[in-house]
Design a protein around this motif. Structure first.
Motif, mmCIF file in Angstrom:
data_model
loop_
_atom_site.group_PDB
_atom_site.id
_atom_site.type_symbol
_atom_site.label_atom_id
_atom_site.label_comp_id
_atom_site.label_asym_id
_atom_site.label_seq_id
_atom_site.Cartn_x
_atom_site.Cartn_y
_atom_site.Cartn_z
ATOM 1 N N PHE A 5 1.036 -1.593 -0.083
ATOM 2 C CA PHE A 5 -0.438 0.142 0.279
ATOM 3 C C PHE A 5 0.759 1.264 -0.051
ATOM 4 O O PHE A 5 2.289 1.670 -0.318
ATOM 5 C CB PHE A 5 -1.050 -0.138 1.158
ATOM 6 N N LYS A 6 0.139 2.134 0.345
ATOM 7 C CA LYS A 6 0.336 3.450 -0.426
ATOM 8 C C LYS A 6 1.294 4.069 0.554
ATOM 9 O O LYS A 6 1.008 3.861 2.398
ATOM 10 C CB LYS A 6 -1.029 5.038 -0.772
ATOM 11 N N LYS A 7 2.197 5.324 0.438
ATOM 12 C CA LYS A 7 3.104 5.795 1.735
ATOM 13 C C LYS A 7 2.706 7.240 2.227
ATOM 14 O O LYS A 7 1.974 7.732 1.676
ATOM 15 C CB LYS A 7 4.304 5.935 0.389
ATOM 16 N N ALA A 8 2.829 6.886 3.098
ATOM 17 C CA ALA A 8 2.302 8.325 4.679
ATOM 18 C C ALA A 8 3.779 9.689 3.361
ATOM 19 O O ALA A 8 4.501 8.871 2.918
ATOM 20 C CB ALA A 8 2.847 8.704 5.482
ATOM 21 N N LYS A 9 3.664 10.749 3.910
ATOM 22 C CA LYS A 9 4.641 11.917 3.564
ATOM 23 C C LYS A 9 6.092 11.236 3.628
ATOM 24 O O LYS A 9 6.446 12.371 3.784
ATOM 25 C CB LYS A 9 4.152 13.050 4.388
ATOM 26 N N ASN A 10 6.366 10.902 4.930
ATOM 27 C CA ASN A 10 7.571 10.423 6.076
ATOM 28 C C ASN A 10 7.974 8.860 4.477
ATOM 29 O O ASN A 10 9.026 8.307 5.027
ATOM 30 C CB ASN A 10 7.499 9.973 6.656
ATOM 31 N N ASN A 11 7.428 8.749 4.064
ATOM 32 C CA ASN A 11 7.660 7.095 3.129
ATOM 33 C C ASN A 11 7.942 5.893 3.763
ATOM 34 O O ASN A 11 8.084 5.089 3.142
ATOM 35 C CB ASN A 11 8.817 7.814 2.422
ATOM 36 N N ILE A 12 7.280 5.647 5.119
ATOM 37 C CA ILE A 12 6.898 5.217 5.593
ATOM 38 C C ILE A 12 6.082 4.672 6.352
ATOM 39 O O ILE A 12 4.865 5.582 6.290
ATOM 40 C CB ILE A 12 7.885 5.109 7.157
ATOM 41 N N SER A 13 5.617 3.168 5.402
ATOM 42 C CA SER A 13 3.706 3.524 6.391
ATOM 43 C C SER A 13 3.423 1.474 5.784
ATOM 44 O O SER A 13 4.834 1.497 5.748
ATOM 45 C CB SER A 13 3.135 3.909 4.907
ATOM 46 N N VAL A 14 2.470 1.017 5.727
ATOM 47 C CA VAL A 14 2.153 -0.501 5.916
ATOM 48 C C VAL A 14 3.272 -0.932 4.369
ATOM 49 O O VAL A 14 3.163 -2.227 4.521
ATOM 50 C CB VAL A 14 0.927 -0.246 6.123
ATOM 51 N N ASN A 15 3.184 -0.117 3.577
ATOM 52 C CA ASN A 15 3.520 -0.045 2.568
ATOM 53 C C ASN A 15 4.861 -0.606 2.227
ATOM 54 O O ASN A 15 5.753 -1.240 1.628
ATOM 55 C CB ASN A 15 3.589 0.378 1.597
ATOM 56 N N SER A 16 5.277 -0.617 3.895
ATOM 57 C CA SER A 16 7.655 -0.469 3.712
ATOM 58 C C SER A 16 7.628 -2.042 3.967
ATOM 59 O O SER A 16 9.024 -2.254 4.240
ATOM 60 C CB SER A 16 7.676 1.048 4.615
ATOM 61 N N ILE A 17 6.945 -2.798 4.654
ATOM 62 C CA ILE A 17 7.140 -4.207 4.503
ATOM 63 C C ILE A 17 6.862 -5.058 3.525
ATOM 64 O O ILE A 17 5.561 -4.730 2.743
ATOM 65 C CB ILE A 17 7.094 -4.747 6.161
ATOM 66 N N THR A 18 7.030 -6.064 3.342
ATOM 67 C CA THR A 18 6.871 -6.675 2.166
ATOM 68 C C THR A 18 7.272 -8.115 3.495
ATOM 69 O O THR A 18 7.903 -8.791 3.775
ATOM 70 C CB THR A 18 7.585 -7.291 0.805
ATOM 71 N N ASP A 28 -9.002 -7.006 3.734
ATOM 72 C CA ASP A 28 -9.130 -5.177 4.336
ATOM 73 C C ASP A 28 -7.759 -4.787 3.816
ATOM 74 O O ASP A 28 -7.013 -5.867 3.584
ATOM 75 C CB ASP A 28 -9.231 -5.607 5.827
ATOM 76 N N GLN A 29 -7.864 -3.517 3.202
ATOM 77 C CA GLN A 29 -7.030 -2.876 2.974
ATOM 78 C C GLN A 29 -7.075 -1.238 3.407
ATOM 79 O O GLN A 29 -7.774 -0.537 3.131
ATOM 80 C CB GLN A 29 -6.309 -3.335 1.973
ATOM 81 N N ARG A 30 -6.019 -1.071 4.334
ATOM 82 C CA ARG A 30 -6.090 0.263 4.772
ATOM 83 C C ARG A 30 -4.765 1.358 4.673
ATOM 84 O O ARG A 30 -3.679 0.255 4.667
ATOM 85 C CB ARG A 30 -6.750 0.926 5.330
ATOM 86 N N SER A 31 -4.590 2.709 4.441
ATOM 87 C CA SER A 31 -3.391 3.169 5.098
ATOM 88 C C SER A 31 -2.574 2.369 6.208
ATOM 89 O O SER A 31 -1.501 2.260 5.686
ATOM 90 C CB SER A 31 -3.572 4.851 5.034
ATOM 91 N N SER A 32 -2.774 2.316 7.295
ATOM 92 C CA SER A 32 -2.411 1.434 7.979
ATOM 93 C C SER A 32 -2.128 0.304 8.436
ATOM 94 O O SER A 32 -1.408 -0.220 9.108
ATOM 95 C CB SER A 32 -2.246 2.506 9.518
ATOM 96 N N ILE A 33 -3.512 -0.975 7.583
ATOM 97 C CA ILE A 33 -3.203 -2.136 7.941
ATOM 98 C C ILE A 33 -3.820 -3.042 6.858
ATOM 99 O O ILE A 33 -4.451 -2.301 5.957
ATOM 100 C CB ILE A 33 -4.489 -2.573 9.325
ATOM 101 N N VAL A 34 -3.860 -4.042 6.653
ATOM 102 C CA VAL A 34 -3.721 -4.736 5.756
ATOM 103 C C VAL A 34 -4.144 -6.502 6.851
ATOM 104 O O VAL A 34 -3.118 -7.110 7.135
ATOM 105 C CB VAL A 34 -3.075 -5.160 4.279
ATOM 106 N N LEU A 45 -4.280 -13.007 9.024
ATOM 107 C CA LEU A 45 -2.864 -12.112 8.583
ATOM 108 C C LEU A 45 -3.663 -10.964 8.762
ATOM 109 O O LEU A 45 -4.031 -10.608 8.036
ATOM 110 C CB LEU A 45 -2.620 -12.473 7.583
ATOM 111 N N SER A 46 -2.391 -10.021 9.718
ATOM 112 C CA SER A 46 -2.967 -8.694 9.763
ATOM 113 C C SER A 46 -1.183 -8.062 9.635
ATOM 114 O O SER A 46 -0.282 -9.002 10.711
ATOM 115 C CB SER A 46 -3.657 -7.749 10.757
#
Length: 220
Positions: A5-18, A28-34, A45-46
């Motif tokens: 997922f999408k990144k926050a302004k500091n370029n770190i978000s839930v998208n920053s790990i794989t 479910d998918q949101r900016s801070s949880i999948v 798995l969350s």
């Protein structure tokens, strides 16, 4: 593998790990949880991102962490299965596995908390016993009875329940002998097997973006 997922302004978000693909479907998918569910929807798995300083007391003192998690889970009708400090790509993290008593059977939860100075990630697996419960317990108990490793006392099995680290602890929903990892291969569809194998795979294969790896570390 699946990215998140999408990144926050500091370029770190839930998208920053794989995390490794367990073959489960997206729920479910949101900016801070999948959230992903297995095919029977009895396990989830969350992947969570928290854009604030972690409230984890330490990621280094394992004995303190054992007591910390016991105190968290005991009032919630639960008990400790495992607590460990692990290293992921040079990052210190905390892995924990719990059991929680349900109206029928047990629920099992495994998590790995990955703290940094200003944010954290928590990857969590949950699974519950469904259908006929207690089969793993019964099969293993019968084996141990035959080997005289446990016995039957006035109030149930003797030497069957214990805290995984301190035999003097009697609070909470204690771990039983059948919940040891050595029995997972015999019960591949058991919820504890599912979450323990899943969290171990995640710990082995999780990946981070360079922004995460270069972030200020958690010092406690």
């Amino acid at each position: 593998m699946f990215g998140l997922f999408k990144k926050a302004k500091n370029n770190i978000s839930v998208n920053s790990i794989t995390v490794p693909n367990l073959g489960w479907h997206l729920a479910d998918q949101r900016s801070s949880i999948v959230v992903y569910l297995n095919e029977t929807e009895s396990a989830s798995l969350s992947v969570n991102y928290f854009a604030k300083q972690p409230d984890l007391p330490t990621a280094k003192d394992i004995e303190f962490l054992k007591s910390y998690y016991r105190e968290l889970i005991y009032p919630n009708n639960g008990g400790l299965i495992e607590t460990d400090c692990v290293t992921l790509n040079g990052i210190t993290a905390v892995k924990a596995i719990f059991k929680i008593r349900q109206p029928a059977g047990m629920a099992y939860v495994a998590s790995v908390t990955i703290p940094f100075r200003d944010f954290s990630f928590v990857v969590k697996l949950q699974a519950i016993e469904t259908g006929v419960t207690g089969i793993r317990d019964a099969v293993v108990a019968e084996k141990l009875l035959q080997r005289n490793e446990i016995s039957i006392g006035e109030h149930g099995f003797l030497n069957w329940f214990s805290d995984p680290y301190d035999k003097n602890i009697t609070n909470g929903v204690l771990m039983n002998q059948s919940e040891q990892q050595q029995y997972d291969a015999e019960f591949p569809s058991h919820p504890l097997t599912i979450i323990r194998q899943g969290i171990n795979k995640i710990v082995s294969e999780i990946q981070f973006t360079s922004e995460v790896l270069n972030s200020a570390p958690f010092q406690k």
